[in-house]
Design an enzyme around this catalytic site. Structure first.
Site, PDB file in Angstrom:
ATOM      1  CD  GLU A 190      -0.933  12.522   0.324  1.00 25.06           C
ATOM      2  OE1 GLU A 190      -0.295  11.810  -0.413  1.00 25.06           O
ATOM      3  OE2 GLU A 190      -1.605  11.895   1.179  1.00 25.06           O
ATOM      4  N   GLY A 227      -2.322   6.515  13.571  1.00 27.60           N
ATOM      5  CA  GLY A 227      -1.697   7.562  13.977  1.00 27.60           C
ATOM      6  C   GLY A 227      -0.469   7.433  15.173  1.00 27.60           C
ATOM      7  CD  GLU A 228      -1.126   4.130  19.457  1.00 26.00           C
ATOM      8  OE1 GLU A 228      -1.145   4.482  20.550  1.00 26.00           O
ATOM      9  OE2 GLU A 228      -1.403   3.002  18.870  1.00 26.00           O
ATOM     10  N   PRO A 235      -0.355  -2.650   9.288  1.00 29.89           N
ATOM     11  CG  PRO A 235      -2.014  -4.141   9.105  1.00 29.89           C
ATOM     12  CD  PRO A 235      -1.357  -3.378  10.107  1.00 29.89           C
ATOM     13  NE  ARG A 236      -0.509   4.646   3.554  1.00 25.29           N
ATOM     14  CZ  ARG A 236       0.232   5.715   3.925  1.00 25.29           C
ATOM     15  NH1 ARG A 236       1.354   5.555   4.819  1.00 25.29           N
ATOM     16  NH2 ARG A 236       0.173   6.700   3.228  1.00 25.29           N
ATOM     17  CG  LEU A 275      11.423  11.875   4.917  1.00 22.05           C
ATOM     18  CD1 LEU A 275      10.575  13.259   4.565  1.00 22.05           C
ATOM     19  CD2 LEU A 275      12.789  11.940   4.850  1.00 22.05           C
ATOM     20  CD  GLU A 276       5.734   9.002  10.023  1.00 18.88           C
ATOM     21  OE1 GLU A 276       5.517   7.684   9.875  1.00 18.88           O
ATOM     22  OE2 GLU A 276       4.555   9.707  10.275  1.00 18.88           O
ATOM     23  CG  ASN A 293       7.328   9.667   5.848  1.00 20.53           C
ATOM     24  OD1 ASN A 293       8.319   9.752   5.468  1.00 20.53           O
ATOM     25  ND2 ASN A 293       6.509  10.539   6.496  1.00 20.53           N
TER      26      ASN A 293
END
Length: 425
Positions: free
Chosen positions: A58, A308-309, A266-267, A335-336, A333
């Site tokens: 988000e 963030g990478e 991993p998430r 879209l990335e 996601n």
């Protein structure tokens, strides 16, 4: 029903606080500004534009909205609240000191009241699906305009909301503007009591994210320097029970491509160490991002244990598997990787963002697999057939381009509220 709801929030306060403290023993970031969870320790602002984003996904979706607001309302403080520490870290990495960050308080009246008393937002915007009766009522009784941005309700969650219909209907009655992702989402909000004159279909602002061109360049540079000519696939945002399937697929792929490299992401950061141990126990050599140095990577698996990478490593890959989809998490996601023109593979569990996922499936912009065998087969096919891989990646880019415009439609709804709030300061 509101009385019973508030009673429940107070009864759950101690167990929830204990849960948060226990989480903090294993991950100190959960103790960061813990007082804010209870309504204590918020900075004081003289009005702000408030955006709430639960976690990393988000927060990433706020990027086009925040940039537009910063350009148009340069004298306004923008506050972003999150629930998770990983969301907070993403706010810091995306915006630095350009925005203010705080943790959203627990859903009980005293904490909510203290939040509004200190932060005094002029306009509130909640990303995607967050229906909190006390938070919404707090906006309503203070005449703070509230907009649900890229609002969605999944078919799976609708029956649960219906069981609380009187409370949910009352919650949605405080002049809330709903900017729904799709007509189906708008219809579900209307079924739950939302106002038909304040419910709009604007689309999903995630489609309006413009990828940073420098990320693609840096990804390619890193690949050349560290991975060389090795074929590379990435499994991003994976969950428990999913990494084992990914590793089984990687084992099959290495039979065909002995030098194949898996980038495993991993998430959740608290699982990094456990996933690394799993990779080792599965018989693979592994090196982590945080201890890899800057030399050539010769291991079977490269564990991305940083936040963030993911876009950087998408740009360094040949094929992308998007996790949370081989196990019933709901998918993440798409879209990335599409923004990088990557061929995308996903599992069957894609209900978290069904509208987006269906666009990709309907237009043939991704490939769906059901298990590790199918995953290995599909990744192998896309590695071997560069034409098919390129066409799949191009269709993903087309999905992005044809669905842009949600941000402008949203701003049409939001700007009168922002102008009114600015005039009243």
């Amino acid at each position: 029903m509101r009385f019973l709801y508030n009673l429940l929030t107070y009864l759950l306060l101690i167990p929830y606080a204990c849960y948060w403290l226990v989480r903090g023993l294993g991950n100190r970031s959960y103790l960061d500004r813990l007082g804010q969870r209870f309504g204590i320790g918020f900075p004081k602002t003289d009005g702000c534009i408030w955006i709430h984003a639960v976690s990393v996904g988000e927060v990433q979706a706020t990027l086009p909205l925040v940039r537009a607001l910063q350009n148009r309302y340069q004298d306004q403080t923008i506050l972003i609240t999150t629930v998770t520490p990983t969301g907070a870290a993403r706010v810091k990495s995306l915006y630095g000191s350009d925005v203010l960050h705080a943790y959203i308080p627990f859903e009980f009246p005293h904490a909510i009241g203290r939040f509004f008393e200190r932060m005094r937002p002029g306009v509130a915007m909640i990303m995607e699906t967050e229906i909190w009766p006390n938070l919404y009522r707090g906006c309503g009784i203070r005449d703070i305009p509230l907009v649900l941005v890229s609002a969605r309700i999944s078919p799976r969650s609708t029956p649960g909301y219906r069981r609380l219909l009187p409370l949910i209907s009352e919650t949605l009655s405080h002049g809330i503007i709903i900017a729904a992702q799709s007509q189906a989402d708008a219809d579900r909000f209307l079924e739950l009591g939302a106002s038909s004159v304040r419910t709009w279909v604007t689309g999903n602002i995630k489609f309006d994210v413009d990828p940073d061109p420098s990320v693609a360049a840096k990804g390619k540079e890193m690949r050349e320097a560290r991975f060389g000519a090795r074929p590379v696939w990435i499994a991003a945002s994976t969950h428990e029970g999913e990494e084992q399937q990914v590793l089984e697929a990687h084992r099959e792929l290495q039979k065909r491509y002995p030098d194949m490299l898996l980038l495993l992401v991993p998430r959740h950061p608290e699982r990094f160490a456990g996933v690394k141990e799993l990779v080792t126990k599965s018989g693979f050599s592994v090196v982590a991002r945080t201890d890899a140095g800057s030399g050539h990577v010769s291991s079977d698996v490269f564990l991305v244990d940083t936040m963030g990478e993911v876009p950087l490593f998408y740009a360094a890959s040949d094929v992308a598997f998007v996790g949370g989809s081989l196990v019933p998490i709901g998918g993440h996601n798409l879209l990335e990787p599409a923004a990088q023109g990557l061929p995308i593979v996903t599992g069957p569990h894609i209900f978290n963002a069904l509208d987006i996922a269906e666009k990709f499936v309907d237009l043939g912009a991704c490939r769906m697999v059901a298990n590790s065998d199918e995953l290995a087969s599909m990744v192998g096919l896309l590695i071997s057939d560069s034409v098919e891989a390129a066409e799949l990646g191009e269709r993903g880019r087309e999905v992005l381009e044809t669905n842009r415009g949600a941000l402008e439609r949203l701003l049409v709804l939001v700007e009168p509220l922002l102008q009114k709030a600015a005039a009243s300061r």
